[in-house]
Design an enzyme around this catalytic site. Structure first.
Site, PDB file in Angstrom:
ATOM      1  N   HIS B  57       0.828  -1.210   0.000  1.00 26.10           N
ATOM      2  CA  HIS B  57       0.000   0.000   0.000  1.00 26.10           C
ATOM      3  C   HIS B  57       0.859   1.255   0.000  1.00 26.10           C
ATOM      4  O   HIS B  57       0.394   2.325   0.384  1.00 26.10           O
ATOM      5  CB  HIS B  57      -0.915   0.012   1.223  1.00 26.10           C
ATOM      6  CG  HIS B  57      -1.713  -1.232   1.403  1.00 26.10           C
ATOM      7  ND1 HIS B  57      -2.627  -1.646   0.468  1.00 26.10           N
ATOM      8  CD2 HIS B  57      -1.719  -2.173   2.388  1.00 26.10           C
ATOM      9  CE1 HIS B  57      -3.179  -2.790   0.879  1.00 26.10           C
ATOM     10  NE2 HIS B  57      -2.638  -3.131   2.039  1.00 26.10           N
ATOM     11  N   HIS B 219      -6.995  -4.643  -1.069  1.00 29.63           N
ATOM     12  CA  HIS B 219      -6.293  -5.895  -1.347  1.00 29.63           C
ATOM     13  C   HIS B 219      -6.943  -6.598  -2.529  1.00 29.63           C
ATOM     14  O   HIS B 219      -6.750  -7.787  -2.730  1.00 29.63           O
ATOM     15  CB  HIS B 219      -6.358  -6.836  -0.146  1.00 29.63           C
ATOM     16  CG  HIS B 219      -6.007  -6.191   1.137  1.00 29.63           C
ATOM     17  ND1 HIS B 219      -6.933  -5.610   1.960  1.00 29.63           N
ATOM     18  CD2 HIS B 219      -4.807  -6.007   1.729  1.00 29.63           C
ATOM     19  CE1 HIS B 219      -6.319  -5.100   3.025  1.00 29.63           C
ATOM     20  NE2 HIS B 219      -5.031  -5.318   2.902  1.00 29.63           N
TER      21      HIS B 219
END
Lengths: 357, 357
Positions: B57, B219
């Site tokens: 991320h 995700h």
């Protein structure tokens, strides 16, 4: 290729309108002709710096308009040079009486149009100098270029010269500094994927599922060679060594004599990097590459430089000069001196680059 | 999917090593267990803020360690929660005697491990509070979540609480502020493409050539629905309206009583945004989307807010909380008050976020 766009023909305008809406404290925008400039332009007595080129390389250049960097940017359509009337209008908008520096990436269209704008400005009594960036060691000539292409060193020159102008350097001194930055900067890049120009919606080139293009240009121009994808360490080595082992590079460029109002030829020579040199290492993403991967490239680059006794004293890692959503990266190594380091560290406040302010 | 990596199993470590090499002036890194912390940690008498979560991320969280934001970050493997021993070691490394705030995104693994780390720290006499971020309006429960997922509001909380800790707020006040930020933030995102986890090298999900996933998780978790790709204006409207029309949202969370050393339940309620509210508008790229496209989304978002009488008084546009090289974007709207605005504007200096310092 999917994109977050509306009509492809509105891509550049709508993106600029979004920028202007987001950063009204820093920049203002003009259409017909299109340019962005500092909200506080013109700054009386300060040299103004203008750059520009085709869109699709964001944040360059529009994202770098503001305190300590550019006074104005002239965005063309995607991968298309802006026109002389844009450059002239920008010059008029930001001229504070101390003259204008055009920073020009070496692409035939940009060179021709900035030269024309220089002459037009002269005719209107605006003092302009014109410095070329030609730092891409990958190829000698290219699809859109005579001589080396202008890539990553461009934004380092914009930062350093922007700080110099902010400190009150006069026009000749800012131009000399810009030329010095260009003579000390070298770049090379690779692509893992093509980019897709909104108006075409087809990839600019095709790459196999396991191929990469080495020495790519920022418009998807072919590079040195196409080869199988290599691990990041090998890619970093290939790019770094192409730069570190690039020898003396001579060429003749045209510059403008703002007193006589004519062009003259100037021979320029880049010297090789050598042991003991202090450098800025810039790992740039091409638009579609996450920053985590750029750090893996930087890790190897730092090793290579250390092993050769070349000191990285400053670095920059991120997507600053891009090719739309292309995956890939470029490395730029800029040999620094004390003056450049001090100007590099100076405050900057633009939509996409901010520190110390 | 091609990536700039070496061995997939080395992806996280090598990327962190690259970060540490590039930013040795700001951060230091520890392995076994893995965490990054401020180079000047611990800061005596200052509340320390720690966040963490799966890698992939970036720049969140590691890129936000430094003055005015996080004291430490605990990166897990890609899309995998860090372990309690990482969180405990980070807490010990940055504890300056004023206590620790764990900022925890609502994913089952992160919640469980940060809770365990909170108890371990308590056993060692370190005062910890633990605030959950659950701001994603897209879905109620998700693949890895009970309740709403924690997304874009996380980094806004890190910035605002980081500034508060820098100013000397005590632990309870920093935690209360963090809860307030979470209660005033809402997010939703879309994906135009999947991401590919390095260890698998297969897309996390498949999207057709003309499809997008609306309400995606960070995700690649499924969202609300899959539909044909829409123009950017429709995408911006869809995301903005999902947020603006999200009603009162009640849930019960667990927080830690650092005096008694036990968990207690707390009912939290988000109120809807309404006319006259001042907000921060955050348009986030998912990793593979160029900033030019994010500005097109912002352009429409600004229109929508203006039409509803909601004032955007601050904005943030760029790729801050990503899913590797996923293409797409998310919007976060955070209702601001004077305190949050002042803290938002405060200086910050981290590898990926810097202003005023």
């Amino acid at each position: 290729m999917k994109k977050l766009i509306n009509n492809p023909e509105d891509f550049v305008r709508e993106s600029l309108e979004g920028m202007a809406a987001a950063h009204a404290d820093l920049i203002k925008i003009n259409f017909e002709p299109t340019y962005l400039c500092r909200v506080d332009a013109p700054r009386q007595g300060k040299v103004a710096i203008i750059s520009g080129g085709g869109s699709g390389h964001e944040p360059m250049h529009a994202g770098f308009v503001g305190m300590g960097m550019l006074d104005a940017a002239c965005p063309g359509e995607v991968f298309t040079s802006p026109t002389p009337d844009q450059m002239l209008a920008a010059a008029k908008a930001v001229d504070g009486g101390a003259g204008i520096l055009y920073i020009v990436k070496n692409y035939s269209g940009d060179v021709m149009n900035f030269e024309m704008a220089t002459e037009l400005a002269y005719a209107e009594g605006i003092r302009v100098l014109n410095i070329l960036i030609d730092d891409d060691v990958a190829v000698k000539d290219s699809l859109y270029t005579q001589g080396r292409r202008g890539v990553g060193t461009t934004i380092l020159a914009e930062k350093i010269c922007g700080a110099a102008a902010e400190r009150g350097y006069d026009l000749q001194r800012v131009a000399d500094l810009c030329r010095k930055v260009n003579l000390n900067g070298r770049s090379m890049g690779i692509a893992l994927s093509s980019c897709t120009v909104p108006m075409r919606m087809l990839p600019t080139f095709e790459l196999g599922a396991n191929e990469m293009e080495v020495g790519i240009g920022i418009h998807g121009e072919p590079g040195r060679k196409r080869m199988d994808l290599k691990p990041a360490n090998e890619i970093a080595s290939m790019l770094a060594l192409s730069i570190l082992e690039d020898g003396v590079y001579k060429r003749t460029v045209r510059e403008w004599d703002a007193d006589k109002g004519k062009w003259f030829d100037l021979e320029l020579v880049n010297q090789s990097l050598k042991k003991g040199d202090r450098i800025l290492a810039f790992v740039n993403g091409m638009g579609g590459t996450p920053i985590s991967e750029l750090y893996i490239i930087y890790r190897k680059l730092a090793d290579i430089c250390a092993n050769r006794g070349i000191q990285i004293v400053r670095n920059l890692i991120g997507s600053y000069i891009t090719s739309l959503e292309m995956q890939g990266c470029s490395i730029t190594l800029l040999k620094l001196d004390d003056e450049m380091i001090e100007l590099w560290d100076a405050p900057v406040k633009t939509p996409s680059w901010c520190w110390g302010a």
